[in-house]
Structures are given as structure tokens and as C-alpha cells.
Write an enzyme that holds these catalytic residues in place. Sequence first.
Site, PDB file in Angstrom:
ATOM      1  N   LYS A  76       0.813  -1.224   0.000  1.00 43.33           N
ATOM      2  CA  LYS A  76       0.000   0.000   0.000  1.00 43.33           C
ATOM      3  C   LYS A  76       0.845   1.273   0.000  1.00 43.33           C
ATOM      4  O   LYS A  76       0.526   2.236  -0.702  1.00 43.33           O
ATOM      5  CB  LYS A  76      -0.959   0.007   1.191  1.00 43.33           C
ATOM      6  N   ASP A 112     -10.117   2.435   2.219  1.00 49.60           N
ATOM      7  CA  ASP A 112     -10.320   1.736   3.492  1.00 49.60           C
ATOM      8  C   ASP A 112     -11.257   2.512   4.421  1.00 49.60           C
ATOM      9  O   ASP A 112     -12.135   1.935   5.063  1.00 49.60           O
ATOM     10  CB  ASP A 112      -8.981   1.487   4.190  1.00 49.60           C
ATOM     11  N   ILE A 226     -12.273  -4.170  13.073  1.00 51.91           N
ATOM     12  CA  ILE A 226     -11.912  -4.265  11.654  1.00 51.91           C
ATOM     13  C   ILE A 226     -11.412  -5.660  11.299  1.00 51.91           C
ATOM     14  O   ILE A 226     -11.286  -5.994  10.122  1.00 51.91           O
ATOM     15  CB  ILE A 226     -10.893  -3.184  11.231  1.00 51.91           C
ATOM     16  N   TYR A 228     -12.043  -9.466  10.652  1.00 51.43           N
ATOM     17  CA  TYR A 228     -13.252 -10.211  10.266  1.00 51.43           C
ATOM     18  C   TYR A 228     -13.035 -11.718  10.232  1.00 51.43           C
ATOM     19  O   TYR A 228     -13.929 -12.462   9.833  1.00 51.43           O
ATOM     20  CB  TYR A 228     -13.809  -9.704   8.928  1.00 51.43           C
ATOM     21  N   GLY A 249     -16.408  -6.812  11.121  1.00 52.11           N
ATOM     22  CA  GLY A 249     -15.534  -6.137  10.172  1.00 52.11           C
ATOM     23  C   GLY A 249     -15.672  -6.557   8.723  1.00 52.11           C
ATOM     24  O   GLY A 249     -15.027  -5.969   7.850  1.00 52.11           O
TER      25      GLY A 249
END
Length: 286
Positions: A76, A112, A226, A228, A249
Site C-alpha cells: 500500500k 479503506d 476491523i 473479520y 468487520g
Amino acid sequence: MADSRETLTINAFVVGYPIKHSRSPIIHSYWLKKFGIAGSYTAVEVSPDDFPKFIATLKEGKPGAAVGGNATIPHKEAAYRLADHPDALAEELGAANTIWMEEGKLHATNTDGYGFVSNLDERHPGWDKTQRAVVFGAGGASRAVIQSLRDRDVAEIHVVNRTVERARELADRFGPRVFSHPQAALQEVMHGAGLFVNTTSLGMNGTEAPHLDFSHLAANAVVTDIVYVPLKTPILNMAQEQGIATVDGLGMLLHQAKPGFRRWFGRIPEVDETLRSLIIADMEKH
């Protein structure tokens, strides 16, 4: 007459290292099929050393090349740095998860935060009436959460972290409505908060999390995670046992995919229960 976007094969990707865990191809393949678009979305494993070459090839724009894609861990930050035109969101975060070619230039954004707030909007409408939010954790994942809460005009965003220096860096980065605290102050900081967000890896893949007392939260508060995997993390279970509303999440993953799909394939997709069920079924298999 068929839409011209549907007469040519449009290719997109998710790039990471490793990448086999990614569920993004399931999400985008579902939408491609739903719209009847002739396109593909594939997972590509590229090491950090090879990522600049991957981006350089994308920029060449050869026939049949991808129009763009998602960048995930650990790419990223590099996706942001290598973009010709990162937008303001990516600029502030220093990270991009969505890239696309436009007029020979590589553009980048970060969805995000959009995914995070859209998940709350869908699963717990009215959450943003709160004036006080607690963000637990100050790692890379917390940045987009803090940015999105600030941009939704939450008056006070309290970042709590084991090492307060990391939290202080985020407060300095995201402005005067963001406050930093050591983990020892967590119970005090939660007092009257309407939103508690776990951005740490506590509870991920079934690991244990320390007991948290949510009794100081506001009466109508919501706790979200966040993480999951698992869908119901230890932190969400604790909140439910204490009578607090929760949001898992998974929706963040689903909603953050929407802007990219629209950018690459020209249609606005929906996050529906069928898609959610597809991802849950895949999670249960692995």
C-alpha cells in the site's frame, strides 16, 4: 445496443505478498457476473522487490493490460509512492489500496476509510451522531479509520495504544480533534463514548484478547472490529455479552471494494446479503 464497456474484456487485479488469502477476487467476480461484464479480476503475488517493475509494466499500458487494481499488504505504501497522481486521501495516509490508469498516468486513492464508515452506515445507521469515539490501536490499519471518523465530523477521536508515542504521532497527523492515550487509560477514555473501534490484531484468527469492560460507554454505543476472521471476534463477543450493539468487520472489506469496481468496470455495485454469504462460506472452508 450493448454498452461499449461490455464488448471488450476489462482486466483488474489485487496485488500482494502473499496473496492466496485474498477474498477480493470472489467479491469482484460476483459483481462482474451480476452485471454481465466481460472482465476479469485476479490475484497476483508480487514480492516487494518486484513491485516497482510490476507498476512500471502497468504504466506501459500494452493491449490487454489491466486498467488498474487493488494493492494490499505489503504494497500500500509503495503503491502510493509510485503513483503519478495520488489523491488527497492517499496523500494524507501515505498509502493507497486502489490504483488505475487514466490518460497514461497512474492514479491512486485509499478506500479503506470509505469501507469502514459505509459498513457502519449499513449495519448501524445513526452511529455518527456520537461526538466521542475510541480507536483502540495505533498501527497502520488505524489511520484510515481515524481519517474517516474525522471527515465524518466526529468531535473527539481518542486513540489508545500500548505505546502512547504511536498514538501521539496519529494525533499530530490527523489534527486537533484526535487525542492520544496510553492503554492504562482505556477505561477512563471509554466514558461516554458512542463508538469503540478495535484496529489491533487482538482476536484475529482465534487468538485471545484481554477482557474489556464496556460499561462506561454511552447507552446507545456500538462496538466494531476491523478484524473479520473470525467474524465474531472475542472483542465483539465481550461487547454482546455486556449488552452493547456490535458491527463485524466483514462489511469494511466488502464496501471498500466498491469504488475500485466502479472506476475499472464503470458500474456501481451493491453490497448485498448474497455477497456477504459467499464470503462467509469461503471463510468457513479455510
